[in-house]
Design a protein around this motif. Structure first.
Motif, PDB file in Angstrom:
ATOM      1  N   ALA A 560       0.824  -1.207   0.000  1.00  0.00           N
ATOM      2  CA  ALA A 560       0.000   0.000   0.000  1.00  0.00           C
ATOM      3  C   ALA A 560       0.857   1.255   0.000  1.00  0.00           C
ATOM      4  CB  ALA A 560      -0.928  -0.004   1.215  1.00  0.00           C
ATOM      5  N   ASP A 561       1.992   1.216   0.656  1.00  0.00           N
ATOM      6  CA  ASP A 561       2.831   2.412   0.729  1.00  0.00           C
ATOM      7  C   ASP A 561       3.330   2.830  -0.645  1.00  0.00           C
ATOM      8  OD1 ASP A 561       4.120   4.300   2.704  1.00  0.00           O
ATOM      9  OD2 ASP A 561       5.843   3.684   1.513  1.00  0.00           O
ATOM     10  N   HIS A 562       3.650   1.867  -1.474  1.00  0.00           N
ATOM     11  CA  HIS A 562       4.093   2.192  -2.835  1.00  0.00           C
ATOM     12  C   HIS A 562       2.970   2.880  -3.597  1.00  0.00           C
ATOM     13  CE1 HIS A 562       6.111   1.832  -6.698  1.00  0.00           C
ATOM     14  NE2 HIS A 562       5.003   1.282  -7.189  1.00  0.00           N
ATOM     15  N   LEU A 563       1.745   2.381  -3.448  1.00  0.00           N
ATOM     16  CA  LEU A 563       0.607   2.992  -4.126  1.00  0.00           C
ATOM     17  C   LEU A 563       0.371   4.415  -3.631  1.00  0.00           C
ATOM     18  CD1 LEU A 563      -1.909   3.034  -5.910  1.00  0.00           C
ATOM     19  CD2 LEU A 563      -3.133   1.779  -4.116  1.00  0.00           C
ATOM     20  N   LEU A 564       0.483   4.622  -2.323  1.00  0.00           N
ATOM     21  CA  LEU A 564       0.254   5.958  -1.768  1.00  0.00           C
ATOM     22  C   LEU A 564       1.326   6.941  -2.238  1.00  0.00           C
ATOM     23  CD1 LEU A 564      -0.818   4.962   1.854  1.00  0.00           C
ATOM     24  CD2 LEU A 564      -2.259   6.067   0.135  1.00  0.00           C
ATOM     25  N   GLN A 565       2.583   6.506  -2.245  1.00  0.00           N
ATOM     26  CA  GLN A 565       3.641   7.394  -2.726  1.00  0.00           C
ATOM     27  C   GLN A 565       3.442   7.745  -4.201  1.00  0.00           C
ATOM     28  OE1 GLN A 565       7.800   7.045  -1.347  1.00  0.00           O
ATOM     29  NE2 GLN A 565       7.189   5.048  -0.565  1.00  0.00           N
ATOM     30  N   THR A 566       3.095   6.760  -4.995  1.00  0.00           N
ATOM     31  CA  THR A 566       2.851   7.007  -6.418  1.00  0.00           C
ATOM     32  C   THR A 566       1.680   7.965  -6.603  1.00  0.00           C
ATOM     33  OG1 THR A 566       3.688   4.808  -6.985  1.00  0.00           O
ATOM     34  CG2 THR A 566       2.312   5.905  -8.622  1.00  0.00           C
ATOM     35  N   SER A 567       0.636   7.788  -5.804  1.00  0.00           N
ATOM     36  CA  SER A 567      -0.529   8.665  -5.888  1.00  0.00           C
ATOM     37  C   SER A 567      -0.155  10.097  -5.555  1.00  0.00           C
ATOM     38  CB  SER A 567      -1.628   8.175  -4.937  1.00  0.00           C
ATOM     39  OG  SER A 567      -2.047   6.869  -5.274  1.00  0.00           O
ATOM     40  N   ALA A 568       0.639  10.282  -4.508  1.00  0.00           N
ATOM     41  CA  ALA A 568       1.056  11.632  -4.121  1.00  0.00           C
ATOM     42  C   ALA A 568       1.846  12.300  -5.243  1.00  0.00           C
ATOM     43  CB  ALA A 568       1.889  11.567  -2.846  1.00  0.00           C
ATOM     44  N   ARG A 569       2.734  11.551  -5.890  1.00  0.00           N
ATOM     45  CA  ARG A 569       3.524  12.126  -6.985  1.00  0.00           C
ATOM     46  C   ARG A 569       2.630  12.520  -8.159  1.00  0.00           C
ATOM     47  NH1 ARG A 569       7.373   8.009  -5.462  1.00  0.00           N
ATOM     48  NH2 ARG A 569       6.508   6.594  -7.028  1.00  0.00           N
ATOM     49  N   ARG A 570       1.697  11.646  -8.517  1.00  0.00           N
ATOM     50  CA  ARG A 570       0.843  11.915  -9.683  1.00  0.00           C
ATOM     51  C   ARG A 570      -0.098  13.089  -9.415  1.00  0.00           C
ATOM     52  NH1 ARG A 570      -2.016   6.619 -11.621  1.00  0.00           N
ATOM     53  NH2 ARG A 570      -2.531   7.982 -13.387  1.00  0.00           N
ATOM     54  N   ILE A 571      -0.659  13.150  -8.221  1.00  0.00           N
ATOM     55  CA  ILE A 571      -1.558  14.260  -7.887  1.00  0.00           C
ATOM     56  C   ILE A 571      -0.796  15.576  -7.870  1.00  0.00           C
ATOM     57  CG2 ILE A 571      -2.937  15.260  -6.018  1.00  0.00           C
ATOM     58  CD1 ILE A 571      -3.906  12.409  -5.385  1.00  0.00           C
ATOM     59  N   SER A 572       0.414  15.564  -7.340  1.00  0.00           N
ATOM     60  CA  SER A 572       1.218  16.788  -7.311  1.00  0.00           C
ATOM     61  C   SER A 572       1.521  17.276  -8.718  1.00  0.00           C
ATOM     62  CB  SER A 572       2.516  16.548  -6.542  1.00  0.00           C
ATOM     63  OG  SER A 572       2.252  16.249  -5.182  1.00  0.00           O
ATOM     64  N   ALA A 573       1.802  16.353  -9.630  1.00  0.00           N
ATOM     65  CA  ALA A 573       2.095  16.736 -11.008  1.00  0.00           C
ATOM     66  C   ALA A 573       0.871  17.337 -11.686  1.00  0.00           C
ATOM     67  CB  ALA A 573       2.596  15.521 -11.791  1.00  0.00           C
ATOM     68  N   ILE A 574      -0.298  16.763 -11.446  1.00  0.00           N
ATOM     69  CA  ILE A 574      -1.532  17.294 -12.027  1.00  0.00           C
ATOM     70  C   ILE A 574      -1.826  18.673 -11.466  1.00  0.00           C
ATOM     71  CG2 ILE A 574      -4.044  16.991 -12.064  1.00  0.00           C
ATOM     72  CD1 ILE A 574      -3.514  13.948 -12.261  1.00  0.00           C
ATOM     73  N   ALA A 575      -1.684  18.819 -10.152  1.00  0.00           N
ATOM     74  CA  ALA A 575      -1.971  20.111  -9.522  1.00  0.00           C
ATOM     75  C   ALA A 575      -1.088  21.212 -10.073  1.00  0.00           C
ATOM     76  CB  ALA A 575      -1.811  19.999  -8.006  1.00  0.00           C
ATOM     77  N   ALA A 576       0.145  20.871 -10.418  1.00  0.00           N
ATOM     78  CA  ALA A 576       1.086  21.876 -10.915  1.00  0.00           C
ATOM     79  C   ALA A 576       0.648  22.446 -12.257  1.00  0.00           C
ATOM     80  CB  ALA A 576       2.479  21.265 -11.050  1.00  0.00           C
ATOM     81  N   THR A 577      -0.154  21.688 -13.019  1.00  0.00           N
ATOM     82  CA  THR A 577      -0.609  22.152 -14.327  1.00  0.00           C
ATOM     83  C   THR A 577      -2.039  22.673 -14.305  1.00  0.00           C
ATOM     84  OG1 THR A 577      -1.426  19.949 -14.969  1.00  0.00           O
ATOM     85  CG2 THR A 577       0.891  20.471 -15.452  1.00  0.00           C
ATOM     86  N   SER A 578      -2.675  22.657 -13.133  1.00  0.00           N
ATOM     87  CA  SER A 578      -4.088  23.036 -13.033  1.00  0.00           C
ATOM     88  C   SER A 578      -4.298  24.473 -12.603  1.00  0.00           C
ATOM     89  CB  SER A 578      -4.815  22.098 -12.055  1.00  0.00           C
ATOM     90  OG  SER A 578      -4.740  20.770 -12.497  1.00  0.00           O
ATOM     91  N   GLY A 579      -3.214  25.183 -12.313  1.00  0.00           N
ATOM     92  CA  GLY A 579      -3.340  26.575 -11.928  1.00  0.00           C
ATOM     93  C   GLY A 579      -3.709  26.721 -10.459  1.00  0.00           C
ATOM     94  N   PRO A 580      -3.950  27.966 -10.039  1.00  0.00           N
ATOM     95  CA  PRO A 580      -4.196  28.242  -8.617  1.00  0.00           C
ATOM     96  C   PRO A 580      -5.543  27.739  -8.119  1.00  0.00           C
ATOM     97  CG  PRO A 580      -4.496  30.221  -9.936  1.00  0.00           C
ATOM     98  CD  PRO A 580      -3.929  29.192 -10.852  1.00  0.00           C
ATOM     99  N   TRP A 581      -6.440  27.308  -9.020  1.00  0.00           N
ATOM    100  CA  TRP A 581      -7.765  26.845  -8.593  1.00  0.00           C
ATOM    101  C   TRP A 581      -7.667  25.711  -7.571  1.00  0.00           C
ATOM    102  CZ3 TRP A 581     -12.255  28.959 -10.828  1.00  0.00           C
ATOM    103  CH2 TRP A 581     -12.068  29.745 -11.957  1.00  0.00           C
TER     104      TRP A 581
END
Length: 678
Positions: A560-581
């Motif tokens: 589960a820890d691998h999945l959670l770390q991967t999720s955090a990385r992917r969400i952070s990358a998406i947020a970086a391209t989504s603007g301040p919203w």
């Protein structure tokens, strides 16, 4: 709605009943106006302001607002010509080359059309697709029920933010769940230290909601769920078990023992006092007396009365008196339906004016209880849940299954509406922003149930519209991350509260262990241990029982820890391209994911300490370093969590959550001879 809309990169939630696409794009002028007449009651031009603000936010253009026939606008808000033929909330939206027109059956209809237009502006900017929409809701009442009592009291600013979001997705009712978190006169023992809401807060929020087409319905516990009141010196004698009033506070105990002794006439006086004081602050004609989960009714001080007339009659008589009390003041009573459904004879005795709030939270819920109420002739509103309570991460899959089924049954049995519930059991550890996906699913299903074919499609639409995620993957990632919650907040609370504070076992908490897993996952030998009344297990034995129950889940922590770390990385990358919203949401997601990683590690260590699993080995995916380092990581995380708490909520019971984390940290430092390192 055609799938063409999705292919073109924009979506509308809830999906309209009909959309006719036309060729071309309508370009908003650089210096435009929104014309809104005063006739349908928007005296402060809130709807026109919403449009002008969104246009400015997306395009940078400044638009004017006007009224009257001498000041034409490129965007015109008006009423439909055939008002009698349209239900409340219905609207049409026309986007043409020479202008945009929203027509509504009433104020709510215009409001709903404006929200559709706002969603398009947020996604398409100044270049709007030409189309004609005709739309109306499936349920007249589309409500949201927000817990503001079990640990987290939102700030007024956050409540307004939430009302804005409910408005955008076309909700038209909101209730705040209150037990002890309102500043009633003469009840300071009850609300002290809880950062309570005040009359001024309610008056301001009632106005704010009304201006956005949302009815703020008063809701207060008047029968059960009075745990904090019944622990005070002033009111303890009114409880079924006043002798327990001085027992230490417990999150689990708060959910189980909280019922008035209605055999005492003073209980009715207290209930009426709560009702009468609270209702004067609201413009709504409705009032929710709650009256749910009265577990101790007839078991304590009122046992003699129960012996004479029965628990069902006691309950029916009391809630009927409360409903009649409301009726004399011109109010329409509402109440939760769980107790009446446990004792169906109650249904026949309830006043005709009452609306039953029929809550069913099982993701695989069937239609049985909804059908029962429908056959009784009682008015009902179906109540699913966003499935966020007791956990850091939202269980979006469960929310989807629960909400879509309840909406389908509500439609089938002609329910008066749907009320989507958002609870905060066990300290309200769930950040309010975690409920947004479930809230939007609820908006879709209350408006146009069954229109979205599957959960993946729905989550993709929400990701794009709400979170500005062009990939549409954000919520799928978050939903998958929730599957990696191996040792959850409620498991930790149970582990802690098995300790009665006197080196013994809290037997009430011990009895709740079986409910932590479905019946088909419960170890038979553990069930027998719990059912064996020959002796009470020790605290150590009780905690071992708990962890043996959870062993299968806890041991998944490494994967589960691998999945959670991967999720955090992917969400952070998406947020970086989504603007301040999405900055605030991204921070909340990150803190929740990191918190769950730590909870999983705590579960592994506790299971190892008790011998339920072997000695934990350090792995590449998750470093099980010494207990001191894990304790420090928890304390550092709690600082980040507290900062996010302050973004939405008053201090309220944050100190209780901090106390939980700090107690675990101290245990980790003291267990197995761990020593502090300077």
């Amino acid at each position: 709605m055609s799938d063409q809309a999705t292919l073109k990169g924009w979506t509308i939630i809830p999906t309209p009943q009909t959309v006719q696409h036309k060729a071309g794009v309508s370009l908003l002028p650089m210096c435009g106006r929104v014309n809104e007449p005063r006739a349908f009651g928007d005296e402060r031009q809130v709807l026109a302001t919403q449009l002008a603000d969104d246009i400015h936010a997306v395009t940078g253009l400044e638009w004017d607002i006007t009224t009257g026939d001498r000041w034409p606008g490129f965007i015109t808000l008006t009423t439909l010509d055939d008002l009698d033929a349209r239900p409340s909330g219905a609207y049409t939206l026309d986007i043409a080359k020479d202008g945009v027109t929203v027509r509504g059956a009433d104020f709510e209809g215009v409001r709903n059309g404006v929200q559709t237009l706002r969603q398009l502006i947020r996604q398409c900017g100044a270049a709007l697709p030409r189309l004609h929409i005709e739309d109306q809701p499936a349920f007249e009442t589309r409500g949201y029920y927000l817990d503001v009592t079990r640990g987290r009291v939102p700030t007024l600013d956050w409540l307004k933010t939430w009302a804005d979001k409910l408005c955008l997705y076309k909700y038209n009712q909101l209730q705040l769940y209150v037990e002890h978190t309102f500043r009633f006169d003469g009840m300071s023992e009850t609300w002290r230290g809880s950062s309570p809401l005040t009359p001024r807060d309610i008056l301001a929020f009632d106005d704010y909601c009304a201006e956005r087409g949302i009815e703020l319905v008063p809701s207060v516990s008047t029968f059960g769920h009075l745990y904090m009141a019944l622990r005070t010196h002033t009111f303890r004698d009114l409880g079924e078990f006043p002798e327990t009033a001085d027992e230490p506070f417990g999150f689990i105990d708060r959910m189980r023992h909280h019922t008035l002794n209605i055999g005492d006439d003073r209980a009715f006086d207290l209930s009426c006092r709560l009702i009468d004081d609270y209702l004067q602050l609201f413009r709504s004609d409705r009032f929710n007396i709650c009256a749910d989960e009265t577990f101790d009714l007839g078991r304590g001080r009122s046992k003699p009365l129960a012996g004479r007339i029965g628990v069902a009659a006691m309950y029916a008589d009391y809630v009927t008196r409360l409903c009649r009390h409301l009726e004399t003041q011109g109010k329409q009573p509402m109440m939760w339906g769980d107790i009446a459904l446990e004792h169906p004879e109650i249904l026949e005795r309830l006043p005709e004016t009452v609306t039953l709030l029929n809550w069913q939270y099982d993701p695989q819920v069937d239609d049985g209880k909804i059908r029962t109420v429908a056959e009784s002739g009682a008015r009902q509103i179906v109540c699913p849940a966003v499935w966020c309570w007791n956990a850091l991460l939202p269980r979006i899959d469960d929310a989807w299954n629960n909400i879509t089924r309840m909406a389908r049954y509500g439609t089938q049995y002609q329910a008066a509406g749907m009320l989507v519930t958002d609870w905060g059991d066990l300290g309200h550890v769930n950040d309010p922003r975690m409920a947004i996906p479930g809230m939007i699913i609820g908006a879709q299903e209350a408006w146009n149930p069954g229109r979205i074919p599957n959960e993946a499609d729905m989550l993709s639409r929400i990701s794009r519209l709400e979170y500005h995620d062009a990939s549409g993957e954000l919520l799928d990632i978050l939903a998958r991350a929730s599957h990696a919650a191996c040792f959850q907040w409620n498991h930790l609370i149970t582990w802690l509260e098995l300790d009665d504070g006197q080196d013994g076992v809290n037997t009430g908490v011990l009895q709740t262990i079986q409910g932590l897993l479905p019946e088909d996952e419960r170890p038979d030998d553990v069930v027998r241990t719990l059912q064996d009344g020959s002796r009470a297990p020790s605290l150590a034995e009780s905690r071992r029982i708990l962890l043996r129950y959870l062993k299968h889940h806890v041991t998944l922590g490494e994967t589960a820890d691998h999945l959670l770390q991967t999720s955090a990385r992917r969400i952070s990358a998406i947020a970086a391209t989504s603007g301040p919203w999405t900055n605030g949401d991204a921070a909340a997601f990150r803190v929740a994911i990191e918190g769950q990683r730590l909870l999983n590690r705590v579960g592994l260590r506790l299971a190892s300490e008790t011998g339920v699993i072997g000695t934990v080995q350090s792995g590449e995916a998750i470093q099980h370093d010494d207990a001191v380092n894990l304790a420090e990581a928890l304390e550092i995380w709690m600082e980040a969590y507290a900062a996010q708490w302050g973004m939405t909520s008053r201090d309220s019971e944050l100190h209780r959550l901090q106390g939980v984390v700090f107690r675990v940290a101290e245990h980790l430092r003291s267990a197995n001879g761990a020593r502090s390192v300077l």
